[in-house]
Design an enzyme around this catalytic site. Sequence first.
Site, PDB file in Angstrom:
ATOM      1  N   SER A 254       0.828  -1.207   0.000  1.00  0.00           N
ATOM      2  CA  SER A 254       0.000   0.000   0.000  1.00  0.00           C
ATOM      3  C   SER A 254       0.863   1.258   0.000  1.00  0.00           C
ATOM      4  O   SER A 254       1.726   1.426  -0.854  1.00  0.00           O
ATOM      5  CB  SER A 254      -0.955  -0.048   1.192  1.00  0.00           C
ATOM      6  OG  SER A 254      -1.960   0.929   1.083  1.00  0.00           O
ATOM      7  N   ASP A 406      -9.358  -3.517  -6.174  1.00  0.00           N
ATOM      8  CA  ASP A 406      -9.113  -4.317  -4.967  1.00  0.00           C
ATOM      9  C   ASP A 406      -9.926  -3.814  -3.776  1.00  0.00           C
ATOM     10  O   ASP A 406      -9.642  -4.174  -2.638  1.00  0.00           O
ATOM     11  CB  ASP A 406      -7.614  -4.340  -4.628  1.00  0.00           C
ATOM     12  CG  ASP A 406      -7.082  -2.996  -4.143  1.00  0.00           C
ATOM     13  OD1 ASP A 406      -7.858  -2.020  -4.064  1.00  0.00           O
ATOM     14  OD2 ASP A 406      -5.866  -2.918  -3.828  1.00  0.00           O
ATOM     15  N   HIS A 440      -7.567  -5.431  -1.025  1.00  0.00           N
ATOM     16  CA  HIS A 440      -6.351  -4.654  -0.805  1.00  0.00           C
ATOM     17  C   HIS A 440      -5.486  -5.280   0.283  1.00  0.00           C
ATOM     18  O   HIS A 440      -4.283  -5.483   0.100  1.00  0.00           O
ATOM     19  CB  HIS A 440      -6.756  -3.227  -0.408  1.00  0.00           C
ATOM     20  CG  HIS A 440      -5.639  -2.247  -0.366  1.00  0.00           C
ATOM     21  ND1 HIS A 440      -5.078  -1.700  -1.492  1.00  0.00           N
ATOM     22  CD2 HIS A 440      -4.962  -1.702   0.689  1.00  0.00           C
ATOM     23  CE1 HIS A 440      -4.117  -0.853  -1.145  1.00  0.00           C
ATOM     24  NE2 HIS A 440      -4.022  -0.846   0.169  1.00  0.00           N
TER      25      HIS A 440
END
Length: 462
Positions: A254, A406, A440
């Site tokens: 991320s 995602d 994610h």
Amino acid sequence: MNTLPSLRRYAGKVPRTLPSHHSIISGPCSVGTLPLPAPPAVCQRPAWTAMAPLPHPHRLLPLLLFLPFILVRRGARPPDAATGLHPVVLLPGNKCSQLEARLTDAYEPPSPQCKGPVGRWFRLWKNATAQRDPAAAPCLADQLRLVYDPALRDFRNVAGVETRVLRFGSTRGFLADDPADKDLCMGTLVEALEQAGYRDGETLFGAPYDFRQAPAAPGQPCRAFAQFRRRLRALVEHASARNGGKPVVLVSHSQGGYMALEFLNRSPLPWRARHVKRYVMASTGAGGFMLSMQGLAARPDAALGSANAFTALPSPKVFGRGTPLVVTRARNYSARDIPEFLAAAGLPPLAVTLYETRALPVAMDFRAPLVPTTCVNGLGVATPERLVYWDGDFSEEPEIVYGDGDGLIRIDSILALDTLIGEDPGQGYYKSVKLANTSHAGVISDRIALQRVVTEILRQDV
């Protein structure tokens, strides 16, 4: 003036096929048509984690007799068996690093109860106890915020507040001690790597960072990122030297991807070639995501309280003028109209200027790291792709049009990696892995996805 004739035509418009050079892996969630528009789907823990009823006690006796041998065989390998592993350095996602703070006499609290003991370090983030306490939560928010100092031309702590990142160099500095954050903050990935033979501080290292800060455009003062670059460079060199000079595998998730990419792209090429074997970037797109726009619209007063407030705004390098991101009755806003959107949402002029001068140039300079790179992303989860404030009131909750991605990063932001990194003539090795029906956080925590990420980390052929 742009208009959106009908929102219905955009809902459910999810790409079903990808170019043949993509690697598509089925995820742990069931495959099916996404009910769009709908709230973002979240992959559930796979069924294999459930325990079956225990058999009768006398049937367990043979297992108990052999249990010591099973534990020895299945247990983690001793450190001397892990000498063939390349050292790994992990960069976690947003708000996964832990921060401590201490107050000085210069601190002016917003209320008397916020004036804590001077000179003593305390947990600033994550402080779940203070967050749940109505009296302490405003104190925590005040001590956690940043301010922009025009004299320094940089973000700094509130006067009288000193902060530090905990346990730099160790994966124990991530927020994996909280079960609710374990999957998101690389805790599950750390466990998988330790099962593969890695040892924290020996072959496995962590690079937590002050998540409130963000890289600024070259030429703009950014002391926090400059310090992080120095510490990360020293950590990579230390990890390599401790493991016989083997180059390091950098792994990010991320927001950690933005930090890792900027670190690599601002490091000399000979240094990269010598010290970085490979870079594995998980759950990071090339063009930001919509949640950042929604958050700024909801809290325009907080825009100057964090240097990373603009980091993940959708990038004009990925989304052109023909892609409306925010829709109102009066006009549409594309990625190239973000300054106008920020002003319309009520952000102060200084915040708009800082976006244009500090954050936007970094987004526009998104480029290949020029080290062997594998990008791993999830797809097949309902993801916000457009915000509708039809009456132009940005303080209200928007209607959200969903597409593929995602759950956080849109599919076009993910696919842009293949162009901006994969097609760079200087990049060399590049691999793109798309995990079907994976969220994610699921990229580094769901069973099948986690196995794939670990496999990419352990690869010896690159």
